[in-house]
Design an enzyme around this catalytic site. Structure first.
Site, PDB file in Angstrom:
ATOM      1  N   CYS A  42      -5.880 -45.834  38.572  1.00  0.00           N
ATOM      2  CA  CYS A  42      -4.619 -46.483  38.917  1.00  0.00           C
ATOM      3  C   CYS A  42      -4.851 -47.871  39.483  1.00  0.00           C
ATOM      4  O   CYS A  42      -3.954 -48.670  39.607  1.00  0.00           O
ATOM      5  CB  CYS A  42      -3.789 -45.626  39.861  1.00  0.00           C
ATOM      6  SG  CYS A  42      -4.618 -45.249  41.394  1.00  0.00           S
ATOM      7  N   ARG A  67      -2.213 -54.551  52.914  1.00  0.00           N
ATOM      8  CA  ARG A  67      -2.195 -53.089  52.842  1.00  0.00           C
ATOM      9  C   ARG A  67      -1.067 -52.546  53.708  1.00  0.00           C
ATOM     10  O   ARG A  67      -0.362 -53.266  54.357  1.00  0.00           O
ATOM     11  CB  ARG A  67      -3.538 -52.504  53.318  1.00  0.00           C
ATOM     12  CG  ARG A  67      -4.697 -52.636  52.343  1.00  0.00           C
ATOM     13  CD  ARG A  67      -4.548 -51.853  51.050  1.00  0.00           C
ATOM     14  NE  ARG A  67      -3.953 -50.530  51.181  1.00  0.00           N
ATOM     15  CZ  ARG A  67      -4.616 -49.416  51.467  1.00  0.00           C
ATOM     16  NH1 ARG A  67      -5.906 -49.454  51.668  1.00  0.00           N
ATOM     17  NH2 ARG A  67      -3.998 -48.255  51.532  1.00  0.00           N
ATOM     18  N   ARG A  90       4.452 -53.907  55.077  1.00  0.00           N
ATOM     19  CA  ARG A  90       4.223 -55.133  54.299  1.00  0.00           C
ATOM     20  C   ARG A  90       5.357 -56.129  54.500  1.00  0.00           C
ATOM     21  O   ARG A  90       5.123 -57.341  54.611  1.00  0.00           O
ATOM     22  CB  ARG A  90       4.082 -54.802  52.817  1.00  0.00           C
ATOM     23  CG  ARG A  90       2.792 -54.086  52.532  1.00  0.00           C
ATOM     24  CD  ARG A  90       2.624 -53.812  51.051  1.00  0.00           C
ATOM     25  NE  ARG A  90       1.509 -52.901  50.873  1.00  0.00           N
ATOM     26  CZ  ARG A  90       0.768 -52.843  49.785  1.00  0.00           C
ATOM     27  NH1 ARG A  90       1.021 -53.621  48.768  1.00  0.00           N
ATOM     28  NH2 ARG A  90      -0.226 -51.981  49.700  1.00  0.00           N
ATOM     29  N   LYS A 132       3.160 -43.451  39.176  1.00  0.00           N
ATOM     30  CA  LYS A 132       2.063 -44.402  38.977  1.00  0.00           C
ATOM     31  C   LYS A 132       0.852 -44.102  39.860  1.00  0.00           C
ATOM     32  O   LYS A 132      -0.217 -44.615  39.610  1.00  0.00           O
ATOM     33  CB  LYS A 132       2.540 -45.849  39.133  1.00  0.00           C
ATOM     34  CG  LYS A 132       2.713 -46.373  40.518  1.00  0.00           C
ATOM     35  CD  LYS A 132       2.814 -47.899  40.423  1.00  0.00           C
ATOM     36  CE  LYS A 132       3.215 -48.509  41.738  1.00  0.00           C
ATOM     37  NZ  LYS A 132       3.117 -49.970  41.680  1.00  0.00           N
ATOM     38  N   ASP A 133       1.038 -43.279  40.876  1.00  0.00           N
ATOM     39  CA  ASP A 133      -0.100 -42.904  41.725  1.00  0.00           C
ATOM     40  C   ASP A 133      -0.818 -41.654  41.223  1.00  0.00           C
ATOM     41  O   ASP A 133      -1.810 -41.225  41.813  1.00  0.00           O
ATOM     42  CB  ASP A 133       0.376 -42.657  43.166  1.00  0.00           C
ATOM     43  CG  ASP A 133       0.850 -43.933  43.823  1.00  0.00           C
ATOM     44  OD1 ASP A 133       0.301 -45.001  43.499  1.00  0.00           O
ATOM     45  OD2 ASP A 133       1.774 -43.868  44.653  1.00  0.00           O
ATOM     46  N   ARG A 144      -3.733 -55.460  39.160  1.00  0.00           N
ATOM     47  CA  ARG A 144      -2.870 -55.744  38.012  1.00  0.00           C
ATOM     48  C   ARG A 144      -1.966 -56.958  38.277  1.00  0.00           C
ATOM     49  O   ARG A 144      -1.874 -57.880  37.461  1.00  0.00           O
ATOM     50  CB  ARG A 144      -2.019 -54.499  37.736  1.00  0.00           C
ATOM     51  CG  ARG A 144      -0.951 -54.643  36.668  1.00  0.00           C
ATOM     52  CD  ARG A 144      -0.106 -53.377  36.603  1.00  0.00           C
ATOM     53  NE  ARG A 144       0.555 -53.093  37.876  1.00  0.00           N
ATOM     54  CZ  ARG A 144       1.681 -53.658  38.292  1.00  0.00           C
ATOM     55  NH1 ARG A 144       2.293 -54.521  37.526  1.00  0.00           N
ATOM     56  NH2 ARG A 144       2.214 -53.347  39.470  1.00  0.00           N
ATOM     57  N   ARG A 145      -1.339 -56.962  39.445  1.00  0.00           N
ATOM     58  CA  ARG A 145      -0.468 -58.096  39.788  1.00  0.00           C
ATOM     59  C   ARG A 145      -1.307 -59.364  39.966  1.00  0.00           C
ATOM     60  O   ARG A 145      -0.958 -60.431  39.469  1.00  0.00           O
ATOM     61  CB  ARG A 145       0.300 -57.779  41.077  1.00  0.00           C
ATOM     62  CG  ARG A 145       1.325 -56.674  40.877  1.00  0.00           C
ATOM     63  CD  ARG A 145       1.929 -56.160  42.184  1.00  0.00           C
ATOM     64  NE  ARG A 145       2.913 -55.120  41.913  1.00  0.00           N
ATOM     65  CZ  ARG A 145       3.171 -54.105  42.739  1.00  0.00           C
ATOM     66  NH1 ARG A 145       2.525 -53.990  43.884  1.00  0.00           N
ATOM     67  NH2 ARG A 145       4.083 -53.205  42.408  1.00  0.00           N
TER      68      ARG A 145
HETATM   69  C1  DPM Z   1      -0.497 -48.184  42.499  1.00  0.00           C
HETATM   70  C2  DPM Z   1      -0.514 -49.557  42.696  1.00  0.00           C
HETATM   71  C3  DPM Z   1       0.242 -49.806  43.851  1.00  0.00           C
HETATM   72  C4  DPM Z   1       0.695 -48.547  44.337  1.00  0.00           C
HETATM   73  C5  DPM Z   1      -1.231 -50.550  41.817  1.00  0.00           C
HETATM   74  C6  DPM Z   1      -0.306 -51.366  40.921  1.00  0.00           C
HETATM   75  C7  DPM Z   1       0.500 -51.129  44.459  1.00  0.00           C
HETATM   76  C8  DPM Z   1      -0.626 -51.525  45.367  1.00  0.00           C
HETATM   77  C9  DPM Z   1      -0.395 -52.818  46.069  1.00  0.00           C
HETATM   78  C10 DPM Z   1      -1.130 -47.431  41.419  1.00  0.00           C
HETATM   79  N1  DPM Z   1       0.212 -47.582  43.508  1.00  0.00           N
HETATM   80  O1  DPM Z   1       0.921 -51.260  40.917  1.00  0.00           O
HETATM   81  O2  DPM Z   1      -0.850 -52.184  40.153  1.00  0.00           O
HETATM   82  O3  DPM Z   1       0.583 -53.563  45.791  1.00  0.00           O
HETATM   83  O4  DPM Z   1      -1.199 -53.093  46.947  1.00  0.00           O
HETATM   84  C11 DPM Z   1       2.938 -47.678  45.123  1.00  0.00           C
HETATM   85  C12 DPM Z   1       4.229 -48.253  45.281  1.00  0.00           C
HETATM   86  C13 DPM Z   1       5.144 -47.376  44.671  1.00  0.00           C
HETATM   87  C14 DPM Z   1       4.420 -46.295  44.193  1.00  0.00           C
HETATM   88  C15 DPM Z   1       4.529 -49.513  45.983  1.00  0.00           C
HETATM   89  C16 DPM Z   1       4.571 -50.751  45.129  1.00  0.00           C
HETATM   90  C17 DPM Z   1       6.654 -47.488  44.561  1.00  0.00           C
HETATM   91  C18 DPM Z   1       7.141 -47.788  43.176  1.00  0.00           C
HETATM   92  C19 DPM Z   1       7.099 -46.638  42.190  1.00  0.00           C
HETATM   93  C20 DPM Z   1       1.569 -48.234  45.541  1.00  0.00           C
HETATM   94  N2  DPM Z   1       3.092 -46.489  44.508  1.00  0.00           N
HETATM   95  O5  DPM Z   1       4.005 -50.827  44.034  1.00  0.00           O
HETATM   96  O6  DPM Z   1       5.225 -51.718  45.595  1.00  0.00           O
HETATM   97  O7  DPM Z   1       7.488 -45.511  42.518  1.00  0.00           O
HETATM   98  O8  DPM Z   1       6.674 -46.874  41.065  1.00  0.00           O
END
Ligand code: DPM
Length: 314
Positions: free
Chosen positions: A245, A152, A158, A83-84, A134-135
């Protein structure tokens, strides 16, 4: 027999390291005479910790430095949380493999004092920590009585902020919590009816040079067909909407009888507008299903919502 050497570039965070070590072990388990070396580094996204993610842009925030390593022939592959990884990659690089997906849902993690509550009945004014637009958008849409605050730092930071009392609850991906051994902190898996997950959430993407055929072949042992098809449909949806993203775009997908089911939504950040629809099509053409769904949402006004967001954040 000659030894095959693979150099992996990864971020340094605990989660990134857990994921990369898994890739290393899987390669060693499946490929004879392989030697895997890991080079961990910080990315821009790891360095800028005091600014809301959404305000510092999104194009490869967590991936650029790793890509440079490959383009300079200092690494063969990069392991990312899918997702990143932006939907358009730099010239010369390709998404070589998508691994088996963990649970893609978001999870509610709660402060001890609120243990008796679920998302649906949290008291008005409860403080929810998230930096994901998104959330934020989907939860505001469903629960306008809650208060949202940016949070952050990596997953462990967190959790510490939550426990210190700064927030009543936070939202994190279930996949990250599980991989880090924090499954017990999942208080509630958020149903897709309330919040759709991010494109690619829960899967790993392995990136490499497009012309590195030997490496492309080797990493196929990690490909998970069903996850790949679902994630290619999801990524095509996001690409067609030209969302980075960090946009309020969410999805849900599944495969049954060789048909991909894709649900997608676009929402405004204030949670007042939310457009959601579905597409179904043969799993042989995931790209088309993603595009088809994006076009359905565009007809319903998705572009206008996204434009307003870009104007606010760029
Ligand atoms: C991206 C988002 C977030 C990450 C945006 C989203 C969360 C940011 C936040 C694109 N990357 O999800 O809408 O909550 O401030 C990230 C996480 C993981 C990969 C952590 C998470 C782990 C889960 C995975 C940060 N990137 O979302 O809790 O591998 O899919």
């Amino acid at each position: 027999m000659a030894i095959t050497k693979i150099r992996i570039a990864t971020r340094r965070s605990k989660l990134a390291m857990v994921q990369t070590l898994w890739v290393k072990e899987e390669l060693e388990r499946n490929i004879p005479n392989i030697e895997v070396n890991i080079e961990a580094m910080a990315t821009q996204g790891d360095k800028i910790l005091d600014v809301a993610l959404a305000k510092i842009g999104d194009k490869g925030l967590f991936t650029k430095e790793l890509e440079t390593q490959m383009l300079q022939d200092k690494a063969d592959i990069a392991v990312h949380s899918l997702k990143d990884l932006p939907t358009n990659l730099p010239d010369g690089l390709t998404l070589g493999c998508i691994t088996k997906r963990e649970d893609p849902s978001d999870a509610l993690v709660i402060n001890k004092k609120n243990e008796s509550y679920k998302l649906e009945n949290l008291p008005s004014g409860s403080i929810v920590g998230t930096s994901s637009l998104r959330r934020l958008a989907q939860l505001k849409f469903n629960f306008p009585n809650l208060i949202f605050k940016d949070i952050r730092g990596n997953v462990i930071t967190r959790l510490e902020k939550l426990d210190s009392g700064e927030f009543d609850c936070i939202i994190l991906a279930a996949a990250g919590l599980k991989r880090l051994g924090f499954e017990s902190r999942i208080h509630q898996l958020i149903p897709s009816e309330i919040s759709l997950h991010a494109v690619g959430q829960g899967a790993l993407g392995i990136e490499c040079k497009s012309d590195n055929h030997d490496v492309l072949k080797i990493i196929q042992v990690l490909t998970h067909e069903e996850t790949s098809k679902r994630c290619l449909a999801e990524r095509s949806f996001l690409r067609e909407l030209e969302g980075g993203c960090q946009v309020p775009i969410g999805v849900n997908s599944g495969i049954k009888n060789n048909q991909i089911f894709l649900t997608g939504m676009v929402a405004s950040i204030d949670g007042k507008k939310l457009i959601k629809d579905k597409s179904i099509g043969p799993s042989t053409d995931p790209e088309r299903i993603g595009k088809d769904l994006a076009n359905k949402l565009k007809i319903q006004g998705a572009e206008k919502i996204l434009e307003e967001i870009f104007n606010e954040y760029r």
